[in-house]
Structures are given as C-alpha cells and as structure tokens.
Enzyme design. Sequence first.
Site, short mmCIF file in Angstrom:
data_model
loop_
_atom_site.label_atom_id
_atom_site.label_comp_id
_atom_site.label_asym_id
_atom_site.label_seq_id
_atom_site.Cartn_x
_atom_site.Cartn_y
_atom_site.Cartn_z
N THR A 261 0.85 -1.19 0.00
CA THR A 261 0.00 0.00 0.00
C THR A 261 0.89 1.24 0.00
O THR A 261 1.93 1.27 0.66
CB THR A 261 -0.96 0.01 1.20
OG1 THR A 261 -1.86 -1.10 1.05
CG2 THR A 261 -1.80 1.28 1.25
N PHE A 263 1.11 5.26 0.79
CA PHE A 263 0.50 6.29 1.63
C PHE A 263 1.10 7.64 1.25
O PHE A 263 2.22 7.71 0.75
CB PHE A 263 0.83 6.02 3.10
CG PHE A 263 0.29 4.70 3.61
CD1 PHE A 263 -0.93 4.64 4.27
CD2 PHE A 263 0.99 3.53 3.40
CE1 PHE A 263 -1.42 3.42 4.72
CE2 PHE A 263 0.50 2.30 3.84
CZ PHE A 263 -0.71 2.26 4.51
#
Length: 361
Positions: A261, A263
């Site tokens: 992921t 960010f």
Amino acid sequence: MNDDAKLSAIRQRIDEIDLQLQQLISERAEAAQGVARIKLDEDPQTAFYRPEREAEILRRIKDRNRGPLQDAEMARLFREIMSACLALEQTLNVAFLGPDGTYTQEAVLKHFGHAVHTTAMGSIPDTFREVEAGACQYGVVPVENSTEGVITHTLDTFVNSPLRICGEVSLPINHQLLSRGNQAGQIKVVYSHAQSLAQCRGWLDQHLPHVERVAVGSNAEAARLATEIANAAAIAGEAAGEIYQLSVVASNIEDEPGNTTRFLVIGKQDSPPSGEDKTSIMFSTHNKAGGLHSMLTPFAEHGISMTRIESRPSRRGRWDYLFFIDVEGHRSDDNLAAALHEIEQAATQFKVLGSYPKAVI
Ligand SMILES: O=C(O)C(=O)C[C@]1(C(=O)O)C=C[C@@H](O)C=C1
C-alpha cells in the site's frame, strides 16, 4: 585462545564500539540542536522537519552500505536516529487514519520513526482537517494498493483541501488472521476492512469457505471486535494483533505476495528538490474527443515519465472527470515546470498537489 576468551574479547570490542557510537549519536543530536537554532533565527515559523534532507541522508546510507546488515535495516537504524534528533528540535504530531494499530499507523512510524507523536483520526477527511487546523503538523493517508487499486476517498478529499503532499510511504502489507484463541475450525465470522477482505479473498475461499465475512471501518476495529465476540477472527496487521493481544491463526494470507500500500504524507509545506522526486497533479479538461490526450502531450514532449493516472467524477456534471497524475521529477525542474505550465493553460481546473521525495525506505 579458547572459546570463552574469544567471546569475551569480541564482547569487549562491542562495548568499545557502543561507547563510540553513543558518543557520536550524542554529538549528532547536538549538531541537530545547532541546526534548529539557525532555523529558528531565520524564521520563527520554520518547519523543522525537512523531507528532502532526510531522503538524501537515507539514500546515501543505503548506497554506501557494505553489509552484513541489509540496506533496509541500516536505513531503519538511521531513520530512528534522525527521528530522535528531530524530536529534540520539535515534537512532531502526525495525524493518521486510525484507530491505533492500522497499517496507516505503521506507515507513519516507518516514515517518521518512533519519536513522533501519533494521533488516530476517525476518517480520511478528519485527518486532513486535523492538519489544516494546525493541531498536527502532518498527516498520513492511504492512497493506493497494488492489489485493490486507488483509495478514492483520499483523492476526493484533495479536491477541496489546501494541503500539499510532502512525502510518500510504501508499505508491504502482510495480513494476519488473528483471534482470541480460536482455532481455524472454530471461527464463524471474520471481520476486516473491505479492502483487506478483498485482498485475502482467495485464501478465505480456500480455507474458510463457509465463514461469514463482515466489512468494518478499519482493520484495527476488526481486531477490537475479535477480542469481544466469541468465535470471531480479524484480518489485520501484526501491530493490531499486538495491541489487542490476539494470537496469529494464520500469517501472510494475502493473495498477492507483493501486496503493497502506498501512503501520502500531507502537510502545509512544499518539499524542495531532493534529487529523486515525484510530482502529483490534479486537473480536469474540456469534455471533448482527444481532450485527455492533448493534456498529456506536454509530458511526452518534455521527456517526463508518468507513473500513475486515475480519474474521478468531478461532481460538476455528468461525464465530467478529474484526473490525478503522478510524474517523475520536481515541479521546479525546468522541463516539468514547462509541461505543467502548458497543462495549466489548457485545463478547466488545475492544481499541483505537491512535489516530494520518492519513498526511500
Ligand atoms: O538538517 C536538518 O534540517 C535537521 O534538522 C537535521 C535532521 C537530521 O537529524 O539529520 C533532523 C530533522 C530534519 O527533518 C532533517 C535532518
């Protein structure tokens, strides 16, 4: 020399090295205090955190690492030293998409080190608001996952926010099946965030095909529920398991091993060039044939690589879209500045969301 004598000689050497390291770390911390005094002299509103400088330092540390520690380990150690040095200059408050134990909190600590103060927020817009209001200097929000794609809420929140992107964090996501002590066969319900359930769909179909799956607001919330509800389990990260004292029933259950992921770090300041940067922009264009193509042409003409493109409905009319684009380079680079100028001239709406160092660790 027998083994005992060899061991004690090596330990004596380790003690000497630790002494030198400790003295040097203290000297480094004093140097950082010196930097802080100059920053304050120059500007009482100064930003103590300097993402471009941190990225340069961490990149150099990785480049000159000669082992036996891995580059990432070496960088992590220096990450913590810098974090402690920065904490001497100023306590950094970082808002993140909570509650405690989310992957976003892991991303905060990976990026800023453990000397920062973290504040859990209930939603992505709340995280933006906390930083806009000045209650926290920075915020961290998820923006895209390698398996599930974009986190649309984050992009939508940028549309009306004055905040800038000043950094990015890339976090490998390893999902754990956590429970209060149930074996896999006793589990009747699995809680997790919808994205995490989706990322483990194959594993769940194979190993827990008849178990109910319930989507909740966050993985940490799922972990909390798993502590309270009998025969329940949660899919969450290791950190959530530790906070909620759950045991690991199965580890690394994500379907894609490279599941990562990304960010974004948001704040009020722009990051100066670090030498290896990215720039994120948002624009909309006239809704006509070839509209998007002509908007992207300046990137090709100025030799700029695009790393990502997303579209979102603009909410200004049917079939009207906003485009979110990431490119390599800093907005102050001549070629990128020229391309951005051309795009701005042709766009109906245009905003540079920020230039920031590429993730280093
Ligand atoms: O160089 C600076 O501006 C510092 O404040 C020192 C230092 C560091 O420890 O190296 C600390 C915090 C900044 O974010 C960048 C670097």
